[in-house]
Design a protein around this motif. Structure first.
Motif, PDB file in Angstrom:
ATOM      1  N   ASN A 180       0.808  -1.217   0.000  1.00 50.08           N
ATOM      2  CA  ASN A 180       0.000   0.000   0.000  1.00 50.08           C
ATOM      3  C   ASN A 180       0.843   1.269   0.000  1.00 50.08           C
ATOM      4  O   ASN A 180       0.319   2.372  -0.055  1.00 50.08           O
ATOM      5  N   THR A 181       2.180   1.125   0.085  1.00 46.88           N
ATOM      6  CA  THR A 181       3.040   2.298  -0.002  1.00 46.88           C
ATOM      7  C   THR A 181       3.662   2.435  -1.392  1.00 46.88           C
ATOM      8  O   THR A 181       4.390   3.372  -1.644  1.00 46.88           O
ATOM      9  N   ARG A 182       3.359   1.518  -2.270  1.00 43.47           N
ATOM     10  CA  ARG A 182       3.951   1.553  -3.603  1.00 43.47           C
ATOM     11  C   ARG A 182       3.234   2.554  -4.513  1.00 43.47           C
ATOM     12  O   ARG A 182       2.045   2.795  -4.383  1.00 43.47           O
ATOM     13  N   GLU A 183       3.987   3.070  -5.440  1.00 41.72           N
ATOM     14  CA  GLU A 183       3.421   3.988  -6.430  1.00 41.72           C
ATOM     15  C   GLU A 183       2.454   3.261  -7.357  1.00 41.72           C
ATOM     16  O   GLU A 183       1.427   3.806  -7.761  1.00 41.72           O
ATOM     17  N   PHE A 184       2.783   2.004  -7.676  1.00 41.97           N
ATOM     18  CA  PHE A 184       1.951   1.214  -8.587  1.00 41.97           C
ATOM     19  C   PHE A 184       1.455  -0.053  -7.893  1.00 41.97           C
ATOM     20  O   PHE A 184       2.180  -0.651  -7.091  1.00 41.97           O
ATOM     21  N   GLU A 185       0.238  -0.462  -8.205  1.00 40.78           N
ATOM     22  CA  GLU A 185      -0.270  -1.716  -7.662  1.00 40.78           C
ATOM     23  C   GLU A 185       0.564  -2.867  -8.218  1.00 40.78           C
ATOM     24  O   GLU A 185       0.798  -2.962  -9.433  1.00 40.78           O
ATOM     25  N   TYR A 186       1.025  -3.747  -7.333  1.00 45.29           N
ATOM     26  CA  TYR A 186       1.945  -4.811  -7.710  1.00 45.29           C
ATOM     27  C   TYR A 186       1.666  -6.021  -6.840  1.00 45.29           C
ATOM     28  O   TYR A 186       1.779  -5.952  -5.613  1.00 45.29           O
TER      29      TYR A 186
ATOM     30  N   ARG B   8       9.644   1.795 -16.229  1.00 46.71           N
ATOM     31  CA  ARG B   8       8.957   1.507 -17.483  1.00 46.71           C
ATOM     32  C   ARG B   8       7.487   1.903 -17.393  1.00 46.71           C
ATOM     33  O   ARG B   8       6.927   2.451 -18.343  1.00 46.71           O
ATOM     34  N   LEU B   9       6.856   1.628 -16.256  1.00 51.37           N
ATOM     35  CA  LEU B   9       5.444   1.982 -16.085  1.00 51.37           C
ATOM     36  C   LEU B   9       5.259   3.494 -16.180  1.00 51.37           C
ATOM     37  O   LEU B   9       4.306   3.973 -16.808  1.00 51.37           O
ATOM     38  N   ARG B  10       6.157   4.240 -15.537  1.00 57.20           N
ATOM     39  CA  ARG B  10       6.058   5.708 -15.600  1.00 57.20           C
ATOM     40  C   ARG B  10       6.192   6.181 -17.040  1.00 57.20           C
ATOM     41  O   ARG B  10       5.431   7.034 -17.502  1.00 57.20           O
ATOM     42  N   LEU B  11       7.179   5.648 -17.734  1.00 56.12           N
ATOM     43  CA  LEU B  11       7.441   6.075 -19.103  1.00 56.12           C
ATOM     44  C   LEU B  11       6.272   5.749 -20.030  1.00 56.12           C
ATOM     45  O   LEU B  11       5.935   6.529 -20.929  1.00 56.12           O
ATOM     46  N   LEU B  12       5.631   4.616 -19.790  1.00 55.28           N
ATOM     47  CA  LEU B  12       4.518   4.178 -20.640  1.00 55.28           C
ATOM     48  C   LEU B  12       3.176   4.728 -20.193  1.00 55.28           C
ATOM     49  O   LEU B  12       2.167   4.541 -20.871  1.00 55.28           O
ATOM     50  N   GLY B  13       3.155   5.392 -19.035  1.00 55.33           N
ATOM     51  CA  GLY B  13       1.911   5.969 -18.540  1.00 55.33           C
ATOM     52  C   GLY B  13       0.925   4.934 -18.043  1.00 55.33           C
ATOM     53  O   GLY B  13      -0.293   5.134 -18.139  1.00 55.33           O
ATOM     54  N   LEU B  14       1.437   3.833 -17.492  1.00 56.62           N
ATOM     55  CA  LEU B  14       0.567   2.765 -16.992  1.00 56.62           C
ATOM     56  C   LEU B  14       0.335   2.925 -15.501  1.00 56.62           C
ATOM     57  O   LEU B  14       1.165   3.472 -14.782  1.00 56.62           O
ATOM     58  N   GLY B  15      -0.797   2.410 -15.023  1.00 58.58           N
ATOM     59  CA  GLY B  15      -1.165   2.616 -13.624  1.00 58.58           C
ATOM     60  C   GLY B  15      -0.922   1.453 -12.702  1.00 58.58           C
ATOM     61  O   GLY B  15      -1.022   1.593 -11.480  1.00 58.58           O
ATOM     62  N   SER B  16      -0.631   0.262 -13.259  1.00 60.44           N
ATOM     63  CA  SER B  16      -0.429  -0.914 -12.411  1.00 60.44           C
ATOM     64  C   SER B  16       0.432  -1.934 -13.151  1.00 60.44           C
ATOM     65  O   SER B  16       0.577  -1.872 -14.381  1.00 60.44           O
ATOM     66  N   PHE B  17       0.976  -2.865 -12.387  1.00 66.84           N
ATOM     67  CA  PHE B  17       1.775  -3.918 -13.004  1.00 66.84           C
ATOM     68  C   PHE B  17       0.895  -4.890 -13.790  1.00 66.84           C
ATOM     69  O   PHE B  17       1.374  -5.534 -14.732  1.00 66.84           O
ATOM     70  N   LYS B  18      -0.350  -4.993 -13.436  1.00 71.65           N
ATOM     71  CA  LYS B  18      -1.269  -5.821 -14.219  1.00 71.65           C
ATOM     72  C   LYS B  18      -1.388  -5.261 -15.637  1.00 71.65           C
ATOM     73  O   LYS B  18      -1.371  -6.005 -16.618  1.00 71.65           O
ATOM     74  N   GLU B  19      -1.480  -3.928 -15.725  1.00 71.94           N
ATOM     75  CA  GLU B  19      -1.528  -3.279 -17.032  1.00 71.94           C
ATOM     76  C   GLU B  19      -0.225  -3.509 -17.796  1.00 71.94           C
ATOM     77  O   GLU B  19      -0.222  -3.712 -19.014  1.00 71.94           O
TER      78      GLU B  19
END
Length: 278
Positions: A4-10, A45-56
């Motif tokens: 719950n402290t992560r920037e992205f859901e993982y 990579r998620l930031r660069l691609l504009g994704l909101g979660s590791f599932k995405e």
């Protein structure tokens, strides 16, 4: 790090998908303790691609392999190296292997070495320095340096290093083999063209077909086997043996061993193995 402290859901499920993809491509085993490492390496990579979660991200990677797969592998591959790392290998090369080759290959006057898993180039350039300092004039040195990671290969081919990366190299070697930067590049050095010319860098996945057909006098595959299971280690070592000259040498990392593997090699000591001449 708590989720719950992560920037992205993982989630564990995301990690399992990603490490399975990595294993299928590279053969590398990814243990549970790499959970946080995968997050930290791939969050960029998620930031660069504009994704909101590791599932995405898992979905994106699966649907866009041509665009993303190389970036994914580059991000999760570990590349730890230094000049003349495990220096006893280079000493053995100069004191034992080179004198043997001078007799064995007097007619062709060519030495061929493969640095498998070369990372940012410190190992193959160390090999080039050691061998050029010990081979007589008129001998040709050919070093093939391969890695899975295209980013480290580009850095290696460029041959530019910060001053702290070459701090352990003696002053005499620095003067002979490196050009010092000036101005804005004052804290950097570059491998001289003569040394770079001895090394050819190529991208190679050890789990795929190998394009090399000629035989090598020695293969350095250090801190690579540790990532594979026993069956994969055996397969790789068998393939190395087929590419080595009779009596050729295989150098592996200090934490690795061919013990309990059925191979064509005999141990010399200090993680050095020699292909049987029988």
């Amino acid at each position: 790090m708590k989720e719950n402290t992560r920037e992205f859901e993982y989630t564990q499920a995301d990690f399992d998908i990603l490490r399975k993809i990595s294993n299928q491509h590279s053969g590398i085993l990814v243990p549970d303790d790499k959970f946080d490492m995968f997050y930290s390496r791939l969050a960029k990579r998620l930031r660069l691609l504009g994704l909101g979660s590791f599932k995405e991200y898992c979905q994106y990677l699966t649907e866009n392999p041509a665009d993303e797969f190389t970036e994914f592998i580059n991000a999760v591959t570990t590349n730890l190296t230094s000049f003349f790392r495990e220096n006893h290998h280079f000493e053995y090369l100069n004191k034992t292997v080179v004198p043997e080759l001078l007799k064995k290959k007097a007619a062709v006057r060519q030495v061929k070495i493969w640095s498998a898993g070369c990372s940012t180039g410190e190992e193959p350039y160390s090999l080039a320095m050691a061998l050029k300092e010990s081979l007589p004039a008129g001998w040709e040195l050919k070093i093939l340096a391969t890695d899975l990671d295209t980013n480290v290969l580009a850095a290696a081919a460029d041959g530019v290093y910060s001053a702290d990366r070459v701090a352990g190299i003696g002053e005499q070697r620095l003067k002979r083999w490196f050009q010092r930067g000036s101005g804005r590049q004052a804290n950097k050095v570059r491998v001289k063209p003569e040394l770079r010319a001895a090394v050819t860098f190529r991208q190679l996945n050890l789990m795929r077909e190998w394009p090399m057909r000629g035989r090598f006098d020695a293969i350095f595959c250090r801190n690579v086997l540790i990532y594979f299971d026993r069956a994969t280690k055996t397969m790789l070592v068998e393939r190395y043996a087929r590419l080595l000259e009779s009596g050729g040498y295989l150098f592996i990392g200090h934490s690795e061993s061919l013990h309990q593997l059925d191979t064509a090699f005999e141990p010399i000591g200090n993680t050095i193995y020699r292909k049987s001449t029988k």
